[in-house]
Structure formats: structure tokens, C-alpha cells
Design an enzyme around this catalytic site. Sequence first.
Site, PDB file in Angstrom:
ATOM      1  CG  ASP A   1      -1.703  -1.272   1.367  1.00 40.73           C
ATOM      2  OD1 ASP A   1      -2.444  -1.581   0.439  1.00 40.73           O
ATOM      3  OD2 ASP A   1      -1.538  -1.974   2.387  1.00 40.73           O
TER       4      ASP A   1
ATOM      5  CD  GLU B   1      -2.177  -3.307  -6.756  1.00 44.57           C
ATOM      6  OE1 GLU B   1      -2.327  -2.110  -6.978  1.00 44.57           O
ATOM      7  OE2 GLU B   1      -3.063  -3.996  -6.210  1.00 44.57           O
TER       8      GLU B   1
HETATM    9  O1  TRH Z   1       4.245  -6.256   0.457  1.00 42.94           O
HETATM   10  P1  TRH Z   1       3.156  -6.738  -0.412  1.00 42.94           P
HETATM   11  O2  TRH Z   1       2.615  -8.054  -0.121  1.00 42.94           O
HETATM   12  O3  TRH Z   1       2.024  -5.688  -0.404  1.00 42.94           O
HETATM   13  C1  TRH Z   1       0.641  -5.667  -0.630  1.00 42.94           C
HETATM   14  C2  TRH Z   1      -0.076  -5.417   0.646  1.00 42.94           C
HETATM   15  O4  TRH Z   1      -0.099  -6.601   1.369  1.00 42.94           O
HETATM   16  C3  TRH Z   1      -1.464  -4.984   0.388  1.00 42.94           C
HETATM   17  O5  TRH Z   1      -2.207  -4.862   1.563  1.00 42.94           O
HETATM   18  C4  TRH Z   1      -2.110  -5.930  -0.523  1.00 42.94           C
HETATM   19  O6  TRH Z   1      -3.355  -5.462  -0.781  1.00 42.94           O
HETATM   20  C5  TRH Z   1      -1.292  -6.009  -1.763  1.00 42.94           C
HETATM   21  O7  TRH Z   1      -0.001  -6.512  -1.447  1.00 42.94           O
HETATM   22  C6  TRH Z   1      -1.915  -6.864  -2.816  1.00 42.94           C
HETATM   23  O8  TRH Z   1       3.688  -6.753  -1.946  1.00 42.94           O
HETATM   24  P2  TRH Z   1       3.944  -5.591  -3.007  1.00 42.94           P
HETATM   25  O9  TRH Z   1       2.642  -5.009  -3.432  1.00 42.94           O
HETATM   26  O10 TRH Z   1       4.776  -6.145  -4.036  1.00 42.94           O
HETATM   27  O11 TRH Z   1       4.737  -4.474  -2.236  1.00 42.94           O
HETATM   28  C7  TRH Z   1       6.061  -4.650  -1.823  1.00 42.94           C
HETATM   29  C8  TRH Z   1       6.792  -3.328  -1.825  1.00 42.94           C
HETATM   30  O12 TRH Z   1       8.056  -3.483  -1.199  1.00 42.94           O
HETATM   31  C9  TRH Z   1       7.054  -2.800  -3.221  1.00 42.94           C
HETATM   32  O13 TRH Z   1       6.933  -1.378  -3.240  1.00 42.94           O
HETATM   33  C10 TRH Z   1       8.516  -3.165  -3.465  1.00 42.94           C
HETATM   34  C11 TRH Z   1       9.075  -3.020  -2.087  1.00 42.94           C
HETATM   35  N1  TRH Z   1      10.314  -3.763  -1.815  1.00 42.94           N
HETATM   36  C12 TRH Z   1      11.475  -3.031  -1.605  1.00 42.94           C
HETATM   37  O14 TRH Z   1      11.449  -1.790  -1.684  1.00 42.94           O
HETATM   38  N2  TRH Z   1      12.635  -3.682  -1.314  1.00 42.94           N
HETATM   39  C13 TRH Z   1      12.706  -5.051  -1.236  1.00 42.94           C
HETATM   40  O15 TRH Z   1      13.806  -5.601  -0.964  1.00 42.94           O
HETATM   41  C14 TRH Z   1      11.506  -5.799  -1.478  1.00 42.94           C
HETATM   42  C15 TRH Z   1      11.543  -7.307  -1.436  1.00 42.94           C
HETATM   43  C16 TRH Z   1      10.335  -5.121  -1.762  1.00 42.94           C
END
Ligand code: TRH
Length: 388
Positions: free
Chosen positions: A27, A283
Site C-alpha cells: 500500500d 501488486e
Molecule cells: O508487500 P506486499 O505483499 O504488499 C501488498 C499489501 O499486502 C497490500 O495490503 C495488498 O493489498 C497487496 O499486497 C496486494 O507486496 P507488493 O505489493 O509487491 O509491495 C512490496 C513493496 O516493497 C514494493 O513497493 C517493493 C518493495 N520492496 C522493496 O522496496 N525492497 C525489497 O527488498 C523488497 C523485497 C520489496
Amino acid sequence: MAGITAKLYLMKIRWDIFCSVIDNFGDIGFCWRLARQLVKEHGLEVKLWVNDLATFSVIEPALDVEKEQQRMQGVEICFWDEDFVRVKPADVVIEAFACKLPDNYVLAMADLVQQPVWINLEYLSAEYWILDCHHLPSFHPYLPLTKYFFFPGFVAGTGGLLLEKDLLSNRVTFNNFSQDAFWQEMGLQSRRDGELYISLFHYDDAPIKDLLTACVISDVPVCIFIPQNLISDVISIFFGVNSPKVGQLLQSSNLRVCIIPFLDQKRYDQLLWACDINFVRGEDSFIRAQWSGRAFVWNIYPQAEKAHQDKLKAFLSLYTKSMSPEMAKSVFYLWQAWNGNGQLKNTWPNFVEHVAKLEEYNKRWIKQIISIGDLASNLIEFSRKDQI
Ligand code: TRH
């Protein structure tokens, strides 16, 4: 008339983005990206209201979690919770992922002579029903306010995807000039012949043990990169190590696992650009993996009543549409297995065989999803429409 429109057009420069962190990083990850892009590329004044600074600081370590208000990269970051002090609403108000705005903020919106453009920015989906809901108005039951649905998506008639102007050119420059230095920084000195590099970001219920086993018995050597704070017990047990540290390299036959730090968003993009296969989730990382052009595997966020299975199928059918039947099968079966439907060990070798071809295919895929314009620009265009 043209003069009035131009005036309204110019006036919508103040944007408030409300983000409520439900869980994980997606988010705030998405909202932070959007806020920065609106400032940097469109010169807008953006306030990002977020209710969880601790989670935010994981993806943005420069954030001061003690400060309820701070400016970073041109964005005003403000903490919010139930005790929301009444403020003057912005010209455009984004309610990210249907989070509920503070009541007194909504009342303040209703008090304005000129209604702000109020947008409910929804979750991403490749399902067709979103085409019927994108831009739909929703009238407030008793206040003179209208909220509009805005759906990110992959096809014309949706809001598109977040994509910074310079992302794709930065990727090319990085891959040409900076990859070696990046790997050294990650603690890897040398690549084995034919070794595939894989980044791993997944939910707890993904079949990690099956993936590790498939890699161990495969002829193709593999190195998997995992952020330290996301290492599951399965990995520790698999290698018989307790709490592996950053920089540690675990090995079993053809498989190496390299423990890396959780990277900031910029460095995470670089990891995706530099790996051959990216396992992503949720996402935001899912979208970033698509811009990387590399082969990718999606672990979809599990929803009640298995609603996510329809979402997964919808994306798979869109993404694989122009693939050869063999390539489509290799993607379909591995993705299904990774999301709990099927045996991963049977599907892994076939997917690995298609990695280079998938990279070729992804060039066309990127052209297709880029053609509908980027989400930030589409949002701005919508917010400036005369009828709103
Ligand atoms: O973390 P997520 O599972 O996030 C979301 C939330 O759970 C939300 O509530 C839900 O509705 C949605 O999933 C579907 O996965 P996401 O969306 O990929 O977000 C991860 C974020 O973390 C993304 O901006 C990339 C960042 N990230 C880093 O900056 N560094 C890292 O090393 C990693 C692994 C990720």
C-alpha cells in the site's frame, strides 16, 4: 468557456493522497511511488498521508519515524490516525485502495465552494469487470460530494500502471554499465557457468521447499537472492542454519542462496533488472517485475473465498495470450503450482527452458502495457476533465 477550463486545469495542483497500511509494504510502496512521480514529473504539490511510518521506513530508510510531518523528495509526508485535525482539503484527493477518509476531512471537502476531485484508487486487476467500473461516480449519501472509481490495469479503458518516465532507460543503462558493481555489493564475486540468478519475494504459503528441491536436483545451476528479513523457517531448516546473516551464502548441490538486505525501492528495481527470474508478490513488486523485462512468477495476495484465483487466471490469460502454446503452458503450470495448485517440481524444468524466450516475449508485453499511458498521467488527465 475555454478560458474557464484552462483556469480549472491550472488550479488542480494540490493533491492529497491517503494511504492506510493494511499489511505488508504494497500500500505504502505504491502510494510513495505515485506521490514522488506526481511531484517530480508533473510539478504538483503532494501531501502523502500515511498511518504507519514504521512500515514506510522499511522501504524508505531515510524516513524519520518520529516526525509526524516531514518533506522528502519534494513530497510532504504526514502521519494520520483517528484524531485527525481538520485541514483544508486539496484540489485532488486520492483515497488509495478504498481506505476510509477521516470524517472531518470529508466534511471539509463538502464545505468547499469548488468540490475537490475525489478519487478512490482501486486495487489492480486484469479482470474484465473493472472496465465497467473504471471512472464510475459514486454519490455521497447526504453530502454534495462525488467520488470516482479509478482502476489501474493492463488494457485500454483502465487507468494503466505506474511507470516513471526514465525507468526503462535507467534499466538499460544499469544493465550495460552497473550490474557487476551491484553484484559485488550484494556479496557475489563470481557467477557459475550458465547460472540463473533469481530474486525471491513471496507470501508464507508459497511452496518454497518445493522450489528449493527443484533447484537442487536441476541440471541448471541457480542462485537465489532473498532479503534477510523475509527468510522463512523453511529455508533455515532446508539448509540447517539458524537465522542466516546478510552476505551469507548457503549451498546445496546446484543451488546457492544468497542472503541480501531488504533494499530500498530503487535498489530493489535494480535487483529485478539484474536477475533472470523474479518471484514477486502482491501488486507493486509484480508490476516492477514486468518493467524489468525478465521472466517473472507471481505469488498473488490471498483473498477471502479464494477470490484471488479468478484474478490470477485473468492475468494469466491476458499475459500468455500471444505466447506459443508450449511457452504459455510453462508459465501457466509453474504459476499455478507457486500459488498452491499443482506440483512445482514437475513444472520447474519446463519454465527454466523458456527463460530466454520469455525475455523476448516480455519486450512485446511491455510495449502493449505501455501503450495505454502511465497511471500518474492518466490520473491527472482524469482529474482535469471538464465534467468533474
Ligand atoms: O508487500 P506486499 O505483499 O504488499 C501488498 C499489501 O499486502 C497490500 O495490503 C495488498 O493489498 C497487496 O499486497 C496486494 O507486496 P507488493 O505489493 O509487491 O509491495 C512490496 C513493496 O516493497 C514494493 O513497493 C517493493 C518493495 N520492496 C522493496 O522496496 N525492497 C525489497 O527488498 C523488497 C523485497 C520489496
